[in-house]
Write a protein that holds these residues in place. Structure first.
Motif, PDB file in Angstrom:
ATOM      1  N   VAL A   1       0.836  -1.197   0.000  1.00 39.89           N
ATOM      2  CA  VAL A   1       0.000   0.000   0.000  1.00 39.89           C
ATOM      3  C   VAL A   1       0.874   1.252   0.000  1.00 39.89           C
ATOM      4  O   VAL A   1       2.054   1.210   0.348  1.00 39.89           O
ATOM      5  CB  VAL A   1      -0.934   0.042   1.234  1.00 39.89           C
ATOM      6  N   LEU A   2       0.281   2.362  -0.408  1.00 38.31           N
ATOM      7  CA  LEU A   2       0.940   3.661  -0.370  1.00 38.31           C
ATOM      8  C   LEU A   2       0.641   4.321   0.970  1.00 38.31           C
ATOM      9  O   LEU A   2      -0.532   4.461   1.340  1.00 38.31           O
ATOM     10  CB  LEU A   2       0.430   4.543  -1.521  1.00 38.31           C
ATOM     11  N   ILE A   3       1.682   4.697   1.703  1.00 34.59           N
ATOM     12  CA  ILE A   3       1.502   5.384   2.977  1.00 34.59           C
ATOM     13  C   ILE A   3       2.295   6.687   2.948  1.00 34.59           C
ATOM     14  O   ILE A   3       3.510   6.676   2.739  1.00 34.59           O
ATOM     15  CB  ILE A   3       1.971   4.526   4.168  1.00 34.59           C
ATOM     16  N   GLY A   4       1.601   7.791   3.130  1.00 32.97           N
ATOM     17  CA  GLY A   4       2.250   9.090   3.294  1.00 32.97           C
ATOM     18  C   GLY A   4       2.330   9.413   4.770  1.00 32.97           C
ATOM     19  O   GLY A   4       1.309   9.416   5.461  1.00 32.97           O
ATOM     20  N   THR A   5       3.545   9.675   5.255  1.00 35.12           N
ATOM     21  CA  THR A   5       3.725   9.934   6.686  1.00 35.12           C
ATOM     22  C   THR A   5       4.107  11.391   6.903  1.00 35.12           C
ATOM     23  O   THR A   5       5.017  11.922   6.277  1.00 35.12           O
ATOM     24  CB  THR A   5       4.818   9.020   7.274  1.00 35.12           C
ATOM     25  N   PHE A   6       3.386  12.028   7.813  1.00 33.02           N
ATOM     26  CA  PHE A   6       3.684  13.399   8.206  1.00 33.02           C
ATOM     27  C   PHE A   6       3.246  13.559   9.653  1.00 33.02           C
ATOM     28  O   PHE A   6       2.570  12.694  10.204  1.00 33.02           O
ATOM     29  CB  PHE A   6       2.948  14.410   7.312  1.00 33.02           C
ATOM     30  N   GLY A   7       3.628  14.643  10.273  1.00 35.99           N
ATOM     31  CA  GLY A   7       3.137  14.864  11.620  1.00 35.99           C
ATOM     32  C   GLY A   7       4.037  15.691  12.491  1.00 35.99           C
ATOM     33  O   GLY A   7       5.025  16.292  12.032  1.00 35.99           O
ATOM     34  N   HIS A   8       3.685  15.705  13.764  1.00 36.68           N
ATOM     35  CA  HIS A   8       4.311  16.559  14.762  1.00 36.68           C
ATOM     36  C   HIS A   8       5.497  15.810  15.377  1.00 36.68           C
ATOM     37  O   HIS A   8       5.408  15.263  16.480  1.00 36.68           O
ATOM     38  CB  HIS A   8       3.283  16.936  15.823  1.00 36.68           C
ATOM     39  N   ALA A   9       6.586  15.796  14.646  1.00 33.82           N
ATOM     40  CA  ALA A   9       7.730  14.973  15.038  1.00 33.82           C
ATOM     41  C   ALA A   9       8.292  15.381  16.395  1.00 33.82           C
ATOM     42  O   ALA A   9       8.806  14.548  17.138  1.00 33.82           O
ATOM     43  CB  ALA A   9       8.821  15.059  13.968  1.00 33.82           C
ATOM     44  N   GLY A  10       8.195  16.647  16.735  1.00 34.18           N
ATOM     45  CA  GLY A  10       8.794  17.132  17.971  1.00 34.18           C
ATOM     46  C   GLY A  10       8.207  16.547  19.227  1.00 34.18           C
ATOM     47  O   GLY A  10       8.852  16.526  20.278  1.00 34.18           O
ATOM     48  N   ASP A  11       6.960  16.053  19.166  1.00 33.55           N
ATOM     49  CA  ASP A  11       6.377  15.390  20.338  1.00 33.55           C
ATOM     50  C   ASP A  11       6.002  13.945  20.039  1.00 33.55           C
ATOM     51  O   ASP A  11       5.258  13.321  20.793  1.00 33.55           O
ATOM     52  CB  ASP A  11       5.184  16.166  20.899  1.00 33.55           C
ATOM     53  N   GLY A  12       6.510  13.404  18.935  1.00 36.03           N
ATOM     54  CA  GLY A  12       6.314  11.999  18.631  1.00 36.03           C
ATOM     55  C   GLY A  12       4.963  11.628  18.084  1.00 36.03           C
ATOM     56  O   GLY A  12       4.639  10.445  17.983  1.00 36.03           O
ATOM     57  N   ASN A  13       4.156  12.606  17.706  1.00 38.55           N
ATOM     58  CA  ASN A  13       2.794  12.365  17.221  1.00 38.55           C
ATOM     59  C   ASN A  13       2.793  12.383  15.691  1.00 38.55           C
ATOM     60  O   ASN A  13       2.877  13.439  15.079  1.00 38.55           O
ATOM     61  CB  ASN A  13       1.856  13.430  17.778  1.00 38.55           C
ATOM     62  N   MET A  14       2.696  11.202  15.087  1.00 40.87           N
ATOM     63  CA  MET A  14       2.798  11.087  13.636  1.00 40.87           C
ATOM     64  C   MET A  14       1.474  10.635  13.027  1.00 40.87           C
ATOM     65  O   MET A  14       0.661   9.978  13.671  1.00 40.87           O
ATOM     66  CB  MET A  14       3.907  10.100  13.262  1.00 40.87           C
ATOM     67  N   HIS A  15       1.308  10.973  11.738  1.00 39.78           N
ATOM     68  CA  HIS A  15       0.073  10.667  11.014  1.00 39.78           C
ATOM     69  C   HIS A  15       0.354   9.861   9.748  1.00 39.78           C
ATOM     70  O   HIS A  15       0.219  10.378   8.630  1.00 39.78           O
ATOM     71  CB  HIS A  15      -0.664  11.955  10.652  1.00 39.78           C
ATOM     72  N   PRO A  16       0.737   8.591   9.877  1.00 39.97           N
ATOM     73  CA  PRO A  16       0.856   7.766   8.678  1.00 39.97           C
ATOM     74  C   PRO A  16      -0.521   7.627   8.018  1.00 39.97           C
ATOM     75  O   PRO A  16      -1.497   7.264   8.675  1.00 39.97           O
ATOM     76  CB  PRO A  16       1.349   6.416   9.222  1.00 39.97           C
ATOM     77  N   THR A  17      -0.603   7.933   6.746  1.00 40.88           N
ATOM     78  CA  THR A  17      -1.884   7.984   6.052  1.00 40.88           C
ATOM     79  C   THR A  17      -1.881   6.992   4.897  1.00 40.88           C
ATOM     80  O   THR A  17      -1.099   7.130   3.951  1.00 40.88           O
ATOM     81  CB  THR A  17      -2.159   9.405   5.532  1.00 40.88           C
ATOM     82  N   VAL A  18      -2.738   5.999   4.987  1.00 41.91           N
ATOM     83  CA  VAL A  18      -2.830   4.966   3.957  1.00 41.91           C
ATOM     84  C   VAL A  18      -3.740   5.474   2.840  1.00 41.91           C
ATOM     85  O   VAL A  18      -4.875   5.893   3.092  1.00 41.91           O
ATOM     86  CB  VAL A  18      -3.386   3.656   4.534  1.00 41.91           C
TER      87      VAL A  18
END
Length: 456
Positions: free
Chosen positions: A363-380
């Protein structure tokens, strides 16, 4: 029974506050979580005051009808999704900013006020409301409170709950309670303010909030760094957080960068495997030193390019790129947006796990997010017309949750459990803590009428 509910509500609310039009009901049956289930509400109510909210809940209790509180409908976990035959209680008519106290550095607002409107009202007094979810222009304060929303600035300034001094809430039986107050410190009794924040409308309906405001920070300096691998970007994040306290530290992987650049061209480096966007708002010499520390950390981690700007317009352009991440991925197909958090030092491991999961399920997963507090948003991202692709996307989504838990993390950092992740809550909390949650729910909502099927 339907007639009884409508009649009872019509007796305690103005005529315009009770809506049964099928098209309007359909438009209020769900939030933005595409995969979360939803039912058809029996009626939509739009109270304009705390007393009207009380009246709705008294009717609901008397007739044993479930109530689903709703803000702007911008949630991403199914937390505002209707159940069949419920009352949807929209708080968007309660949108007044009741007070902005410049000297006391606080604001008193109703739940339907938009985050952006509160920011604007604070700015008029030379102050700043810090919480800034990506949806700040259209999400409501009530919704932000319900999920304890985060955002780009929370790495330095905290999440929504860190900006709340006190609340007014209506319990399931119509009782009004007030928690906290107007003081920064307040340890009298249990911290009921924190109890309601993040409870997703399952313990009470929030009708007023006293919010902490801050002085405007100095103008920010913005940095963007490109990396050859996701893991090297994660290494830079750990180094930056060990040595400084940026006001923003965001990550976008190659898939996300390319999606943004394709949708909103702005000259982003589409050859990099990851981009970090960081800001310092310390100002003056301290800001220059903080920026130098972040540049050095990126270079040590193997960044292929590092640039910075003190120009406000350029900085906002880069921040815009990050805010476009999710809508840009939506242009490429249906999406399953994850919202996991791990300890910052384990970000490289999470990013590596997401790459493995994408390969495993094809699958295609785009990952982005608030790296500074460890909160990430991998998006399938997947083709909604292909049942096999949907199944693989769901399996990948679930595997990301398992990976976060295995790394000592959480199934949700800021979007909430809602109905989308309800089945995973027990795995994170454990049986004893889950029983404690159920006991609290039972004490405040003994009939289980408030937002049933959510969280627990």
């Amino acid at each position: 029974m339907t007639v009884d509910v409508e009649r009872a509500l019509a007796e305690v609310l103005p005529a315009e506050a009770v809506i049964t039009d099928p098209d309007v009901l359909a438009a209020h049956r769900r939030d933005q979580a595409e995969w979360a289930s939803s039912g058809m509400p029996r009626v939509l109510v739009r109270p304009a005051s705390t007393s009207e909210v009380q009246a709705v809940l008294r009717v609901a209790t008397a007739l044993r009808v479930p109530v689903v509180p709703r803000g702007a409908g911008s949630g991403l976990s199914g937390g505002a999704n209707a159940s069949d035959g419920c009352i949807v209680l929209s708080l968007m008519r309660m949108n007044r900013i009741l007070e902005v106290d410049r000297r006391g550095m606080l604001a008193v607002v109703q739940p339907g006020a938009l985050n952006g409107a509160v920011k604007a009202a604070a700015a008029e007094q030379g102050l700043w409301y810090a919480p800034d979810p990506a949806s700040w222009e259209f999400s409501s304060i009530g919704g932000n409170l319900a999920t304890n929303a985060g955002g780009l600035c929370c790495v330095k300034y905290g999440v929504t709950g860190d900006a709340v001094l006190g609340l007014e809430a209506v319990l399931a039986d119509g009782t009004v309670v007030r928690t906290g107050g107007r003081t920064v410190k307040n340890v009298a009794g249990y911290d009921l303010t924190r109890l309601f924040i993040g409870s997703e409308g399952t313990l009470g309906v929030l009708t007023e909030a006293t919010l902490r405001l801050r002085p405007r920070p100095p103008k920010a300096t913005t940095l963007v760094a490109a990396f050859p691998t996701l893991v090297s970007a994660g290494t830079a994040v750990c180094d930056i957080m060990e040595r400084s306290r940026p006001s923003v530290l965001e990550l976008m992987d190659r898939t996300t960068v390319r999606a943004v650049e394709s949708w909103k061209p702005m000259g982003l480096d589409v050859t990099a495997e990851a981009l970090l966007i960081a800001r310092s708002d310390a100002g003056g010499v301290q800001g220059e030193e903080e920026l130098a520390l972040m540049v050095a950390a990126c270079e040590r981690a193997g960044a292929t390019s590092v640039m910075s700007t003190a120009d406000e317009a350029e900085g906002e352009l880069l921040m815009g790129a990050r805010r476009f991440a999710f809508p840009a991925l939506e242009q490429r197909g249906a999406t399953l947006l994850d919202d996991v958090g791990v300890p910052v030092v384990r970000i490289p491991e999470l990013l590596a796990a997401v790459e493995r999961i994408a390969q495993k399920h094809g699958v295609l997963i785009g990952t982005f997010g608030h790296a500074g507090d460890g909160n990430m948003h991998p998006t399938v991202v997947f083709d909604r017309k292909d049942p096999e692709a949907q199944a693989r996307a769901k399996d990948a989504f679930d595997d990301i949750l398992h990976a976060a838990l295995a790394l000592g993390g959480t199934i949700t950092g800021e979007h909430g459990v809602g109905s989308l992740k309800r089945g995973f809550l027990g795995a994170q909390l454990g049986p004893e803590t889950l029983r404690l949650h159920l006991a609290i729910k039972g004490a405040l909502d003994p009939l289980g009428l408030l937002n049933p099927g959510k969280v627990l």
